[in-house]
Design an enzyme around this catalytic site. Structure first.
Site, PDB file in Angstrom:
ATOM      1  N   GLU A   1     -10.788 -10.655  -4.467  1.00  0.00           N
ATOM      2  CA  GLU A   1     -10.020 -10.828  -4.875  1.00  0.00           C
ATOM      3  C   GLU A   1      -8.611 -12.455  -3.301  1.00  0.00           C
ATOM      4  OE1 GLU A   1      -8.876  -7.417  -2.369  1.00  0.00           O
ATOM      5  OE2 GLU A   1     -10.460  -7.155  -1.051  1.00  0.00           O
TER       6      GLU A   1
ATOM      7  N   ARG B   1     -10.167   3.890  -1.373  1.00  0.00           N
ATOM      8  CA  ARG B   1      -9.816   2.965  -0.551  1.00  0.00           C
ATOM      9  C   ARG B   1     -10.386   4.272   0.896  1.00  0.00           C
ATOM     10  NH1 ARG B   1      -5.887   1.813  -3.861  1.00  0.00           N
ATOM     11  NH2 ARG B   1      -5.628  -0.220  -4.149  1.00  0.00           N
TER      12      ARG B   1
ATOM     13  N   HIS C   1       0.406  -1.242   0.226  1.00  0.00           N
ATOM     14  CA  HIS C   1       0.354   0.379   0.160  1.00  0.00           C
ATOM     15  C   HIS C   1       0.970   1.192   0.285  1.00  0.00           C
ATOM     16  CE1 HIS C   1      -3.010  -2.819   0.117  1.00  0.00           C
ATOM     17  NE2 HIS C   1      -3.584  -1.602  -0.020  1.00  0.00           N
TER      18      HIS C   1
ATOM     19  N   ARG D   1     -15.721   2.023  -1.491  1.00  0.00           N
ATOM     20  CA  ARG D   1     -14.801   0.257  -0.600  1.00  0.00           C
ATOM     21  C   ARG D   1     -15.260   0.727   0.876  1.00  0.00           C
ATOM     22  NH1 ARG D   1      -9.517  -2.365  -1.640  1.00  0.00           N
ATOM     23  NH2 ARG D   1      -9.176  -0.766  -0.113  1.00  0.00           N
TER      24      ARG D   1
ATOM     25  N   CYS E   1      -9.901  -3.541 -10.248  1.00  0.00           N
ATOM     26  CA  CYS E   1      -9.409  -2.025  -9.329  1.00  0.00           C
ATOM     27  C   CYS E   1      -8.202  -2.549  -8.853  1.00  0.00           C
ATOM     28  CB  CYS E   1     -10.172  -1.961  -8.508  1.00  0.00           C
ATOM     29  SG  CYS E   1     -10.389  -3.187  -7.514  1.00  0.00           S
TER      30      CYS E   1
ATOM     31  N   ASN F   1      -4.539  -7.125  -6.609  1.00  0.00           N
ATOM     32  CA  ASN F   1      -3.184  -6.990  -5.844  1.00  0.00           C
ATOM     33  C   ASN F   1      -3.124  -8.377  -4.763  1.00  0.00           C
ATOM     34  OD1 ASN F   1      -2.804  -4.539  -7.711  1.00  0.00           O
ATOM     35  ND2 ASN F   1      -3.304  -3.300  -5.596  1.00  0.00           N
ATOM     36  N   ASP F   2      -4.925  -8.286  -4.279  1.00  0.00           N
ATOM     37  CA  ASP F   2      -4.521  -9.710  -2.798  1.00  0.00           C
ATOM     38  C   ASP F   2      -5.184 -11.089  -3.726  1.00  0.00           C
ATOM     39  OD1 ASP F   2      -4.540  -8.206  -0.466  1.00  0.00           O
ATOM     40  OD2 ASP F   2      -6.180  -7.139  -0.726  1.00  0.00           O
TER      41      ASP F   2
HETATM   42  C1  PEP Z   1      -6.718  -5.079  -4.833  1.00  0.00           C
HETATM   43  O1  PEP Z   1      -6.404  -6.310  -3.863  1.00  0.00           O
HETATM   44  O2  PEP Z   1      -6.078  -5.984  -5.756  1.00  0.00           O
HETATM   45  C2  PEP Z   1      -6.929  -3.749  -4.330  1.00  0.00           C
HETATM   46  C3  PEP Z   1      -7.482  -2.906  -5.307  1.00  0.00           C
HETATM   47  O3  PEP Z   1      -7.298  -3.127  -3.419  1.00  0.00           O
HETATM   48  P1  PEP Z   1      -6.612  -2.970  -2.166  1.00  0.00           P
HETATM   49  O4  PEP Z   1      -5.373  -2.857  -2.975  1.00  0.00           O
HETATM   50  O5  PEP Z   1      -6.136  -1.675  -1.331  1.00  0.00           O
HETATM   51  O6  PEP Z   1      -5.885  -4.057  -1.562  1.00  0.00           O
HETATM   52 MG    MG Z   2      -7.380  -5.744  -2.087  1.00  0.00          MG
END
Ligand code: PEP
Ligand code: MG
Length: 591
Positions: A457, A321, A214, A358, A528, A480-481
């Protein structure tokens, strides 16, 4: 001597400037420039802070003397003597004055900068006893900072300076205040990064962190060059060294020679030209060669980011976020009214365009408060994070839901739920959304309609979409997750960053499957995660059938350029082939 440090490229572009080393624990110290007319007042603030600490020590010594030598342990009296000596250290005092007078740093920044300089000298000492004095120096700095907090400052922070453009050769010779600054820290938390949104720094380097940590994500949203995972950079670079950040290659060049400097200066200008070229696409609709309309949305962290997203060409916010509203508040949560005002500001800032909010996603590498969560769990990414945290504290969750519902009365809003995996969690969430509406009805408070979406995710969610499609209006893939959990790679850990692969066949299969199943059910699907803003993946995602991308605003025009050149009718077959490869990355590089 010139040397390079390799890290991970997280935010593109070239930055050239002087290093400002900041200890991770000191990042929350204010960093701003003062006006030359404020120099004396700033030096006075330090003097008053220091004198207060000296007085405190003298009082303590006097009281120990009164009690008699037996009562005063020898170690303590010796320690107090050391503290007094450090407070009167000529190098500390002269250094602090130098940073204030010659660089126009505010008092706290000057003090912590000089602390870093002297601490480095202690680190290099042979004598163990003397090395150990670094801790004393940190202690007294802490005390002076605290004492200064009690001193009312007559100094108003000057607005952040715009750095004058100079030739690269001029820069090297330049010793004035007017040069760009590069922040270097061992680590920065996402909330630390937020503080730098309006800051004086032209780039960031950290020792640790992954590409989709992050901290890296916020760095990208700041749109300034950054390298993370540049191990030891905070030890190898000295305060005030000249450094170059190559945010495209993930390289830091320290103490560059004039030739290297000229080369990077050229690259920097090329980058600026490219941005200029892309800006011509701002008002061009994102439509592919075969007439497919593509939605390009923005990811934002704070309501204040909304106008920037509109300016960058976003047709809405695909991911707000909201957790950033909750961070850096010493664990005190924002109440309903504060949250309502923040969501309303974001919605109004988007001038009628939709905003997807979110619900809070704290935990893992986004602690609510560093001090409260550090070391609390061995595996925070698998722990009480995101919706799990919200469902564990229904009163807190209901507060957020009511605030979002109320804000939805002011424009188009969508609600997005992170990290769902169980059907029971979905039902529980839906029940709480209903309850939030009932509570507002009972209070007679107005609220607006909300489309409700789920983040996909966690691999288990991507493999059980039926239940998600039954309950939700839309899906948003958090790559990402999804990558982190599919490949068992901590996204914030630079030591496994080379294994974090968006093109792993398993990841592609989960992403493509989610897009296909959502579309088959007539439910919108967007991505996203950071994959959406990666131009090297735009065509693949289009080929998989994706029509909605949400990314940090600075990437929108570059992705639009890819969209304008793409023909989805041809990309679909190619995407199938990529996905059936053992090593899709190889075919992608050949394409
Ligand atoms: C993700 O996990 O891709 C996402 C957009 O959420 P974050 O990066 O805030 O975990
Ligand atoms: Mg995420």
């Amino acid at each position: 001597m010139t040397f390079a440090i390799h890290g991970l490229a997280v935010a593109r572009g070239i930055a050239i400037g002087r290093a400002v080393l900041v200890a991770s624990s000191r990042v929350d110290v204010a960093h701003y420039f003062i006006e030359p007319s404020q120099v004396e007042a700033e030096i006075d603030r330090i003097r008053i802070g220091r004198n207060a600490v000296v007085d405190e020590i003298l009082r303590l010594q006097a009281s120990m003397m009164n009690k008699g030598p037996r009562e005063a342990p020898h170690e303590l009296t010796a320690l107090l003597d050391v503290h007094l000596m450090l407070l009167q250290d000529v190098e500390l005092i002269a250094g602090v004055k130098h940073w204030i007078t010659n660089r126009l740093y505010n008092a706290e920044w000057a003090l912590t900068t000089q602390l870093e300089v002297i601490a480095r000298q202690f680190d290099e000492m042979e004598d163990e006893y003397l090395r150990g004095r670094k801790a004393d120096l940190e202690q007294i700095t802490e005390k002076v900072l605290r004492a200064m907090n009690g001193v009312a400052s007559a100094v108003v922070p000057a607005p952040a300076r715009t750095v004058r453009k100079k030739s690269q050769q001029d820069l090297l010779l330049d010793d004035t205040v007017d040069v760009p600054l590069i922040l270097i820290a061992h680590d920065l938390s996402p909330s630390d990064m937020l503080q730098f949104k309006q800051s004086v720094f032209a780039g960031f380097i950290t020792d640790v962190g992954g590409k989709t940590s992050h901290t890296a994500i916020v760095a990208r949203s700041l749109d300034i060059p950054a390298v993370v995972g540049a191990r030891l950079s905070s030890q190898l670079v000295r305060q005030d060294d000249w450094v170059i950040i190559d945010g495209d290659a993930g390289v830091v060049v320290v103490d560059p020679s004039p030739i290297i400097l000229a080369e990077y200066g050229f690259k920097q200008r090329q980058g600026e030209l490219e941005r200029g070229r892309l800006s011509r696409l701002l008002n061009t609709p994102a439509v592919t060669l075969d007439g497919q309309k593509i939605e390009l949305l923005a990811n934002i962290e704070m309501p204040e980011d909304a106008p920037g997203a509109v300016k960058a060409g976003a047709v809405g916010v695909g991911l707000f976020r909201s957790e950033f509203l909750f961070m850096g508040r010493q664990g005190k949560l924002p109440n309903e009214e504060e949250q309502y005002q923040a969501y309303k500001r974001a919605i109004e800032g988007m001038q009628g365009l939709p905003v997807t909010i979110r619900t809070v996603d704290v935990g893992a590498d986004k602690p609510l408060d560093k001090a409260l969560m550090d070391g609390a769990h061995l595996n925070p990414a698998l722990g009480l994070r995101a919706i799990r945290w919200s469902l564990a504290d229904p009163a807190m969750f209901l507060t957020q839901l009511r605030a979002i519902l109320r804000a939805a009365a002011h424009g188009q809003a969508n609600l997005l739920i992170p990290m769902l995996v169980h059907a029971s969690e979905i039902r529980h969430t839906m029940a709480l959304i209903d309850r939030a509406r009932v509570e507002l009805d009972n209070r007679g408070v107005a609220y607006g309609p909300l489309k409700i979406g789920a983040m996909i995710e966690i691999p288990a969610a991507a493999l059980t979409l039926k239940v998600f499609l039954k309950y939700f209006d839309f899906l948003s893939i958090g790559t990402n997750d999804l990558i982190q959990y599919t490949l068992a790679i901590d996204r914030a850990d630079e030591s496994v960053a080379h294994l974090y692969d968006p093109l792993h066949p398993a990841v592609l299969r989960l992403v493509a499957g989610t897009i296909a199943e959502g579309r088959a059910q007539g439910k919108p699907v967007s991505v996203c995660g950071e994959m959406a803003g990666d131009v090297s993946l735009t065509r693949l995602l289009l080929g998989m059938g994706l029509r909605s991308f949400s990314m940090h605003p600075a990437q929108i025009l570059a992705v639009k350029q890819e969209v304008l050149r793409a023909d989805t009718s041809k990309l679909a077959g190619w995407a199938e082939q990529v996905m059936s490869d053992d090593e899709p990355g190889l075919r992608m590089t050949r394409h």
